[in-house]
Motif scaffolding. Structure first.
Motif, PDB file in Angstrom:
ATOM      1  N   TYR A  93       1.064  -1.356   0.211  1.00 12.32           N
ATOM      2  CA  TYR A  93       0.054   0.123   0.244  1.00 12.32           C
ATOM      3  C   TYR A  93       0.938   0.637  -0.192  1.00 12.32           C
ATOM      4  O   TYR A  93       1.746   1.571   0.647  1.00 12.32           O
ATOM      5  CB  TYR A  93      -0.999  -0.072   1.437  1.00 12.32           C
ATOM      6  N   LEU A  94       0.768   2.168  -0.987  1.00 14.01           N
ATOM      7  CA  LEU A  94       0.738   3.437  -0.902  1.00 14.01           C
ATOM      8  C   LEU A  94       0.752   4.443   0.697  1.00 14.01           C
ATOM      9  O   LEU A  94      -0.214   4.002   0.961  1.00 14.01           O
ATOM     10  CB  LEU A  94       0.870   4.313  -2.073  1.00 14.01           C
ATOM     11  N   PRO A  95       1.817   4.727   1.089  1.00 11.33           N
ATOM     12  CA  PRO A  95       1.159   6.125   1.923  1.00 11.33           C
ATOM     13  C   PRO A  95      -0.072   6.498   1.754  1.00 11.33           C
ATOM     14  O   PRO A  95      -0.764   6.403   3.240  1.00 11.33           O
ATOM     15  CB  PRO A  95       2.385   6.833   2.634  1.00 11.33           C
ATOM     16  N   GLN A  96      -0.438   7.070   0.670  1.00 10.12           N
ATOM     17  CA  GLN A  96      -2.097   7.803   0.289  1.00 10.12           C
ATOM     18  C   GLN A  96      -2.706   7.083   0.945  1.00 10.12           C
ATOM     19  O   GLN A  96      -4.355   7.026   1.421  1.00 10.12           O
ATOM     20  CB  GLN A  96      -1.859   7.693  -0.890  1.00 10.12           C
ATOM     21  N   VAL A  97      -2.967   5.276   1.160  1.00  7.02           N
ATOM     22  CA  VAL A  97      -3.857   4.415   1.502  1.00  7.02           C
ATOM     23  C   VAL A  97      -3.562   5.000   2.569  1.00  7.02           C
ATOM     24  O   VAL A  97      -5.167   4.919   3.354  1.00  7.02           O
ATOM     25  CB  VAL A  97      -3.657   3.501   1.418  1.00  7.02           C
ATOM     26  N   TRP A  98      -3.050   5.318   3.774  1.00 15.39           N
ATOM     27  CA  TRP A  98      -3.328   5.640   4.899  1.00 15.39           C
ATOM     28  C   TRP A  98      -4.627   6.452   5.151  1.00 15.39           C
ATOM     29  O   TRP A  98      -5.622   6.555   6.508  1.00 15.39           O
ATOM     30  CB  TRP A  98      -2.126   6.171   5.609  1.00 15.39           C
ATOM     31  N   GLU A  99      -4.780   7.917   3.684  1.00  5.84           N
ATOM     32  CA  GLU A  99      -5.674   8.188   3.736  1.00  5.84           C
ATOM     33  C   GLU A  99      -7.769   7.394   4.113  1.00  5.84           C
ATOM     34  O   GLU A  99      -8.243   7.635   5.122  1.00  5.84           O
ATOM     35  CB  GLU A  99      -5.991   8.966   2.613  1.00  5.84           C
ATOM     36  N   GLN A 100      -7.794   6.876   3.796  1.00  6.13           N
ATOM     37  CA  GLN A 100      -8.592   5.666   3.431  1.00  6.13           C
ATOM     38  C   GLN A 100      -8.622   5.043   4.542  1.00  6.13           C
ATOM     39  O   GLN A 100     -10.144   4.223   5.658  1.00  6.13           O
ATOM     40  CB  GLN A 100      -9.274   5.037   2.236  1.00  6.13           C
ATOM     41  N   LEU A 101      -7.751   4.744   4.809  1.00  3.16           N
ATOM     42  CA  LEU A 101      -7.258   3.337   6.995  1.00  3.16           C
ATOM     43  C   LEU A 101      -6.165   3.934   7.252  1.00  3.16           C
ATOM     44  O   LEU A 101      -5.170   3.287   7.256  1.00  3.16           O
ATOM     45  CB  LEU A 101      -6.879   2.193   5.529  1.00  3.16           C
ATOM     46  N   PRO A 102      -6.852   5.115   7.787  1.00  4.21           N
ATOM     47  CA  PRO A 102      -6.661   6.019   9.118  1.00  4.21           C
ATOM     48  C   PRO A 102      -5.329   4.973  10.473  1.00  4.21           C
ATOM     49  O   PRO A 102      -4.652   5.200  11.289  1.00  4.21           O
ATOM     50  CB  PRO A 102      -7.129   6.329   9.393  1.00  4.21           C
ATOM     51  N   HIS A 103      -6.222   3.764  10.622  1.00  8.61           N
ATOM     52  CA  HIS A 103      -6.091   2.832  12.062  1.00  8.61           C
ATOM     53  C   HIS A 103      -5.180   1.970  11.523  1.00  8.61           C
ATOM     54  O   HIS A 103      -5.417   1.318  10.415  1.00  8.61           O
ATOM     55  CB  HIS A 103      -7.438   2.760  12.531  1.00  8.61           C
ATOM     56  N   PHE A 104      -4.558   0.934  12.350  1.00  8.52           N
ATOM     57  CA  PHE A 104      -3.399   0.407  11.936  1.00  8.52           C
ATOM     58  C   PHE A 104      -3.834  -0.402  11.573  1.00  8.52           C
ATOM     59  O   PHE A 104      -3.587  -1.507  10.891  1.00  8.52           O
ATOM     60  CB  PHE A 104      -2.009   0.760  13.834  1.00  8.52           C
ATOM     61  N   ASP A 105      -4.987  -1.326  12.876  1.00  7.99           N
ATOM     62  CA  ASP A 105      -5.679  -2.189  13.243  1.00  7.99           C
ATOM     63  C   ASP A 105      -5.977  -2.811  11.068  1.00  7.99           C
ATOM     64  O   ASP A 105      -5.595  -3.822  10.584  1.00  7.99           O
ATOM     65  CB  ASP A 105      -5.990  -2.856  13.525  1.00  7.99           C
ATOM     66  N   ASP A 106      -6.780  -2.019  10.858  1.00 10.34           N
ATOM     67  CA  ASP A 106      -7.042  -1.491   9.749  1.00 10.34           C
ATOM     68  C   ASP A 106      -6.018  -1.531   8.475  1.00 10.34           C
ATOM     69  O   ASP A 106      -6.965  -2.467   7.581  1.00 10.34           O
ATOM     70  CB  ASP A 106      -8.406  -0.725   9.492  1.00 10.34           C
ATOM     71  N   PHE A 107      -5.646  -0.314   8.153  1.00 11.26           N
ATOM     72  CA  PHE A 107      -4.028  -1.007   7.197  1.00 11.26           C
ATOM     73  C   PHE A 107      -3.854  -2.653   6.752  1.00 11.26           C
ATOM     74  O   PHE A 107      -4.275  -2.959   5.924  1.00 11.26           O
ATOM     75  CB  PHE A 107      -3.309   0.188   7.551  1.00 11.26           C
ATOM     76  N   PHE A 108      -3.603  -2.650   7.514  1.00 11.58           N
ATOM     77  CA  PHE A 108      -2.344  -4.074   8.363  1.00 11.58           C
ATOM     78  C   PHE A 108      -3.585  -4.986   7.666  1.00 11.58           C
ATOM     79  O   PHE A 108      -3.521  -6.259   6.790  1.00 11.58           O
ATOM     80  CB  PHE A 108      -1.932  -4.254   9.303  1.00 11.58           C
ATOM     81  N   SER A 109      -4.672  -5.572   8.692  1.00 13.78           N
ATOM     82  CA  SER A 109      -6.169  -6.273   8.204  1.00 13.78           C
ATOM     83  C   SER A 109      -5.653  -6.071   6.801  1.00 13.78           C
ATOM     84  O   SER A 109      -6.231  -6.979   6.289  1.00 13.78           O
ATOM     85  CB  SER A 109      -7.029  -6.264   9.320  1.00 13.78           C
ATOM     86  N   SER A 110      -6.116  -4.887   5.579  1.00 15.33           N
ATOM     87  CA  SER A 110      -6.518  -4.974   4.835  1.00 15.33           C
ATOM     88  C   SER A 110      -5.497  -5.363   3.432  1.00 15.33           C
ATOM     89  O   SER A 110      -5.520  -5.956   2.641  1.00 15.33           O
ATOM     90  CB  SER A 110      -7.078  -3.358   4.390  1.00 15.33           C
ATOM     91  N   LEU A 111      -3.822  -5.025   4.187  1.00 17.59           N
ATOM     92  CA  LEU A 111      -3.251  -5.227   3.280  1.00 17.59           C
ATOM     93  C   LEU A 111      -3.185  -7.141   3.520  1.00 17.59           C
ATOM     94  O   LEU A 111      -2.487  -7.505   2.445  1.00 17.59           O
ATOM     95  CB  LEU A 111      -2.308  -4.663   3.947  1.00 17.59           C
ATOM     96  N   CYS A 112      -2.955  -7.650   4.712  1.00 17.95           N
ATOM     97  CA  CYS A 112      -3.283  -8.967   4.645  1.00 17.95           C
ATOM     98  C   CYS A 112      -3.910  -9.694   3.593  1.00 17.95           C
ATOM     99  O   CYS A 112      -3.370 -10.292   2.977  1.00 17.95           O
ATOM    100  CB  CYS A 112      -3.150  -8.957   6.556  1.00 17.95           C
ATOM    101  N   LEU A 113      -5.248  -9.475   3.807  1.00 12.10           N
ATOM    102  CA  LEU A 113      -6.402 -10.060   2.509  1.00 12.10           C
ATOM    103  C   LEU A 113      -5.755  -9.323   1.041  1.00 12.10           C
ATOM    104  O   LEU A 113      -6.251 -10.125  -0.027  1.00 12.10           O
ATOM    105  CB  LEU A 113      -7.419  -9.312   2.945  1.00 12.10           C
ATOM    106  N   LYS A 114      -5.277  -8.104   1.106  1.00 11.33           N
ATOM    107  CA  LYS A 114      -4.424  -7.651  -0.153  1.00 11.33           C
ATOM    108  C   LYS A 114      -3.565  -8.792  -0.986  1.00 11.33           C
ATOM    109  O   LYS A 114      -3.829  -9.152  -2.194  1.00 11.33           O
ATOM    110  CB  LYS A 114      -3.843  -6.152  -0.456  1.00 11.33           C
TER     111      LYS A 114
END
Length: 184
Positions: free
Chosen positions: A138-159
């Motif tokens: 995920y590019l840093p810009q994705v933090w704008e849609q997924l600003p919470h660490f757990d949500d960001f990494f959960s989504s990245l794991c699924l990706k």
């Protein structure tokens, strides 16, 4: 640099769609010699009206001159992103381009998830996750849609086609920074 990077990506997509492109690569390379250096770029296409993703392809490692990477990834984002149908000539005026130039990714040494939370900087770090032969970024810009660490990494794991809790398996994590150029 912004104008030339966006113009190069736009011209590459136009050329791939057999449309005229008013871009002089030779002049661009003389004016901006940094384009000839090895570089890694992601090209993102969003719809102008709703800002929805329309394509995104890039390189994590610098393995060719930056201008070639931008050309290749712009065309791939427009025509070969498996999540979308190829861009049509009619859609060309309806997209907004973003080019992200990546720094070299660096592996993050961490002991557990809490330690990782202290080492990854939201909104600044792009993240590459690798585990069991699978990888996603995920590019840093994705933090704008997924600003919470757990949500960001959960989504990245699924990706990466891993379970949403793949951090519990201690994947290899690398971070990088980007210089973002956006079309107005």
């Amino acid at each position: 640099m912004k104008d030339i990077v966006i113009a190069l990506a736009k011209a590459a997509i136009s050329a791939a769609l057999n449309q005229p492109a008013d871009f002089n690569l030779e002049d661009a390379l003389k004016t901006y010699p940094a384009l000839k250096e090895k570089g890694a770029a992601f090209v993102t296409l969003n719809t102008k009206t709703h800002g929805q993703l329309r394509g995104c392809i890039g390189s994590l490692q610098a393995h060719r001159p930056l201008y070639e990477d931008i050309i290749h990834n712009a065309q791939a984002a427009a025509l070969y992103d498996p999540r979308f149908l190829p861009l049509s000539t009619e859609e060309l005026d309806q997209i907004k381009l973003e080019v992200s130039i990546l720094s070299e990714p660096h592996i993050v040494q961490y002991s557990d998830i809490e330690d990782l939370k202290n080492k990854v900087i939201p909104f600044q770090d792009g993240v590459v996750l690798k585990l069991d032969g699978r990888q996603a970024t995920y590019l840093p810009q994705v933090w704008e849609q997924l600003p919470h660490f757990d949500d960001f990494f959960s989504s990245l794991c699924l990706k990466a086609n891993l379970g949403h809790d793949c951090l519990s398996h201690h994947p290899e994590i690398s971070t990088y920074r980007v210089k973002v150029y956006q079309e107005e």
